[in-house]
Design an enzyme around this catalytic site. Sequence first.
Site, mmCIF file in Angstrom:
data_model
loop_
_atom_site.group_PDB
_atom_site.id
_atom_site.type_symbol
_atom_site.label_atom_id
_atom_site.label_comp_id
_atom_site.label_asym_id
_atom_site.label_seq_id
_atom_site.Cartn_x
_atom_site.Cartn_y
_atom_site.Cartn_z
ATOM 1 C CG HIS A 137 68.635 30.519 65.061
ATOM 2 N ND1 HIS A 137 68.986 31.832 65.258
ATOM 3 C CD2 HIS A 137 69.787 29.803 65.231
ATOM 4 C CE1 HIS A 137 70.280 31.913 65.499
ATOM 5 N NE2 HIS A 137 70.790 30.685 65.503
ATOM 6 C CB SER A 159 36.577 24.287 70.955
ATOM 7 O OG SER A 159 35.673 25.118 70.263
ATOM 8 C CE LYS A 215 41.486 24.256 68.636
ATOM 9 N NZ LYS A 215 40.925 25.618 68.770
ATOM 10 C CD GLU A 269 46.267 27.957 75.231
ATOM 11 O OE1 GLU A 269 45.517 26.964 75.356
ATOM 12 O OE2 GLU A 269 45.960 28.951 74.561
#
Length: 458
Positions: free
Chosen positions: A153, A274, A280, A287
């Site tokens: 969970h 970024s 970043k 992804e």
Amino acid sequence: MWGGRFGASPDAVMADINISIDVDRKLYRQDIAASKAHAAMLGKQGIISPQDAKQINHGLDTILSEIESGKFRFKRALEDIHMNVEARLAELIGPAAGRLHTARSRNDQVATDFRLWIRDTIDEIDAQLATYQRALAEKALANAATIMPGFTHLQTAQPVTFGHHLLAYVEMAARDRGRFADARRRLNESPLGAAALAGTSFPLDRALSAMALGFDRPAANSLDAVSDRDFVLETLAAAAITSVHLSRFAEEIVLWTSPLVGFVRLSDNFTTGSSIMPQKRNPDAAELVRAKTGGAIGALNALLIVMKGLPLAYQKDMQEDKDGAMQALSALSLCLAAMTGMVADMQPDAERMKAAAGAGYSTATDLADWLVRIHKIPFREAHHITGRIVAAAEKAGVSLEQLPLVDMQRIEPRITKDVSGVLSVERSVASRKTYGGTAPANVTREAKKWLKRLGKTA
Ligand code: ARG
């Protein structure tokens, strides 16, 4: 090539929707191999003369090298790969080229070519999956005793080892390879000789051309041979499941590399920056692996829907079997390369993982198990006692290890100082040494077993 009974050329739009060369040119190698096998068999059976068979064979070799060296000019007017090759053959060897299509149709031709292409692609994907497994097993061996929290969970559940976690993906990849191997075994029958749909009146030796192409046998029913696309569907199903596995792992990499979690670091090789936020370090490759799974599932769905209403035998709808499948399989190949790269690249932050593994009362089950083992308390009762101890620790704002013995004894007098031995995360993972459990000793043994089975790094 089919214009005998036609007086005019097709409308431009008719040609546009009909033409498939932009996609099926990728079948050139398989198309030429199948034509060579067919021509050799026609020659052997005396259906065409030995000289014609030889000329055809030679011409096809020339075309292959023309295509591979980039000299071949693909013509849209010739619709597809089959007619592009045959037309060029006629230019090269003259009338003998016209005999190649004896006892053959583009229907059994394309079914053969695409089976061969899928078979080759399965072999490439299998090799990539093995390389991915090897990278995982190597990282697992190096991290057999690296402790991290295991989740259910997405809540801290019990400590596990990072190596054990990685080996879970090795098992998934093994099943993926099994599914591709199953698909390969079933697809390996030759449609050649089914001709348009009914077979042919020429005395073909279908077993001979099948053998020449590495098929196990000729397909037994001509109608099925030209209209079956199960081999694409099964391969796409295997690809979709593989992609789902990669996507789950990619999602974990995204999570682990987030500064909120910080379990794993990817180097500059597998991250991007970024353009506005200088701090970043984005896990774009993970992804994109996660996102490309949509394409794999989509390709499977699309072809299932193309096929579901088709009567026997060949229908032009089937021409739509290639583009989606080719794109999905090439995306899968890229995703496997990216995941393999990221696995080798990732560096776990062992301190942070271990600290997180100890948080959230993750060794509460070990305390309950201790009560069962030492004091023969029924597990249900031990669970209840432990729950009360966790509540006390929570109230005091300390971990189970830090909770004073007297506080535990107030809840359960049978608890002795020996209990402290089972409350550490190291003891917790080390104790889970049943087959398939997370103990470092198991991980070392399993990782070595896999590395041995997979052979040396390529
Ligand atoms: N380009 C076609 C395909 O991919 C080849 C078979 C064409 N057959 C036909 N009867 N028009 O399916």
